[in-house]
Motif scaffolding. Sequence first.
Motif, PDB file in Angstrom:
ATOM      1  N   ALA A 197      10.177 -13.688  16.350  1.00 32.82           N
ATOM      2  CA  ALA A 197      11.169 -12.905  17.101  1.00 32.82           C
ATOM      3  C   ALA A 197      12.498 -13.633  17.228  1.00 32.82           C
ATOM      4  O   ALA A 197      13.560 -13.007  17.246  1.00 32.82           O
ATOM      5  N   ASN A 199      14.138 -15.199  15.149  1.00 28.48           N
ATOM      6  CA  ASN A 199      14.996 -15.016  13.968  1.00 28.48           C
ATOM      7  C   ASN A 199      15.851 -13.759  14.063  1.00 28.48           C
ATOM      8  O   ASN A 199      16.735 -13.541  13.231  1.00 28.48           O
ATOM      9  N   ARG A 200      15.597 -12.925  15.073  1.00 33.35           N
ATOM     10  CA  ARG A 200      16.367 -11.693  15.230  1.00 33.35           C
ATOM     11  C   ARG A 200      17.727 -11.939  15.870  1.00 33.35           C
ATOM     12  O   ARG A 200      18.588 -11.072  15.849  1.00 33.35           O
ATOM     13  N   LYS A 202      20.902 -14.285  15.620  1.00 37.66           N
ATOM     14  CA  LYS A 202      21.524 -15.286  14.754  1.00 37.66           C
ATOM     15  C   LYS A 202      21.999 -16.510  15.521  1.00 37.66           C
ATOM     16  O   LYS A 202      21.857 -17.643  15.072  1.00 37.66           O
ATOM     17  N   GLU A 223       9.223  -8.871  23.037  1.00 35.57           N
ATOM     18  CA  GLU A 223       8.504  -8.232  21.927  1.00 35.57           C
ATOM     19  C   GLU A 223       7.182  -7.635  22.414  1.00 35.57           C
ATOM     20  O   GLU A 223       6.825  -6.510  22.080  1.00 35.57           O
ATOM     21  N   ARG A 233      13.221  -2.625  21.358  1.00 39.29           N
ATOM     22  CA  ARG A 233      13.445  -3.936  21.982  1.00 39.29           C
ATOM     23  C   ARG A 233      14.648  -3.929  22.907  1.00 39.29           C
ATOM     24  O   ARG A 233      14.609  -4.478  24.008  1.00 39.29           O
ATOM     25  N   ASP A 239      19.975  -8.136  23.499  1.00 42.58           N
ATOM     26  CA  ASP A 239      20.079  -9.494  22.966  1.00 42.58           C
ATOM     27  C   ASP A 239      21.063 -10.347  23.758  1.00 42.58           C
ATOM     28  O   ASP A 239      20.770 -11.478  24.149  1.00 42.58           O
TER      29      ASP A 239
END
Length: 359
Positions: A197, A199-200, A202, A223, A233, A239
């Motif tokens: 997760a 890696n989602r 950057k 997740e 999500r 994010d």
Amino acid sequence: MNKINQKKSESIEKINSEILKQSHIAIDTEFMRERTYFAKLCLVQIATPSSIFCIDAISNDNLKEFWNCISNSSCIFHSARQDLEVIFQNSNLLPNKIFDTQIAAGLVGFEPQISYANLVEKLCGKVLKKSQTRANWEKRPLSKEMISYAREDVEFLLEMHTILLEKLKKMNRISWAEEDSKSLNNCNLYKFDPNEAINRIKSAKYLSGRTKKAVHLLLKWREKKAIEKNLPRQWILRDKTLVKIATTSIGLNSDFSDIKEISERFIKKNRNEVIEILEKSRISAEDYPPENKMNEKQKKIMTEMQKFIVKISKSLNIAPEIIATKKEIKLYLMEKNKSKLIKGWRKNLTEEKFLELTG
């Protein structure tokens, strides 16, 4: 012959029988995922040389034997990844073999990631309307326009497969298309791994220590929540807000008042869990170093590698990114064992020059 919105098991059995007679079939899916974590499969379209079948995946709640037939079939897709993902989520199976016309098109000189409609026009001389790209595929009954659109999405795949195979054969690149198509037909690509997760986001790769661990743990938590509730999500926690929580000093008695983006509802429901995660992140965070950055020598090597990729792509009349993107070249330099450049047709093209450059 067209079979639309099949509901009776006997009709599915006839379709299964037809599929098993074929050396290969064309397949496409229509699904909805805007409001859910998991894509909701709505329609499966199958084309054989003589028939097109549109199977209502909502009305047909038992497609076990159908999926078994697909798992024993050689299937032609265009841009297969999302279709394979939704097939795997619904059946825990993948086709026996696949051929992706989008991949094949790139390998014979068409632009990377060419759309189905554009490829149909170029290879078959047909102009598709594509008027239902944002249709609600859960809606029943399906309109005539939607059924026509769904039908067109597989109608030309077999013809394009034949044309592309001939082009690939002339260029001696059939094995290239088979290799790249096969790489998508891997169930591990479509299984949930909460450790991936991170890696989602950057920006997370440049974090380290406690902050990176906090982001990692919060992403795993998000997740699992998204899966549990079957919600996107970002509906659980955006994010940007997640990273802000991880980088803000929040303690046991904190009220989250410093983070304006968090709703009162979120705090009421999740406050204790989030604080517990942040407390865990403060314990033993040495296993969360920042991602290694390229040094000046590696940057120069990468530039030379990119020049070489451009050079050979011109000689092959294909786009450079089909051989290797900038990201893929960087991966080769930083984590070579994970790069697709160390195997198959790409290795044959690049190995000698890349070994020369890296010493």
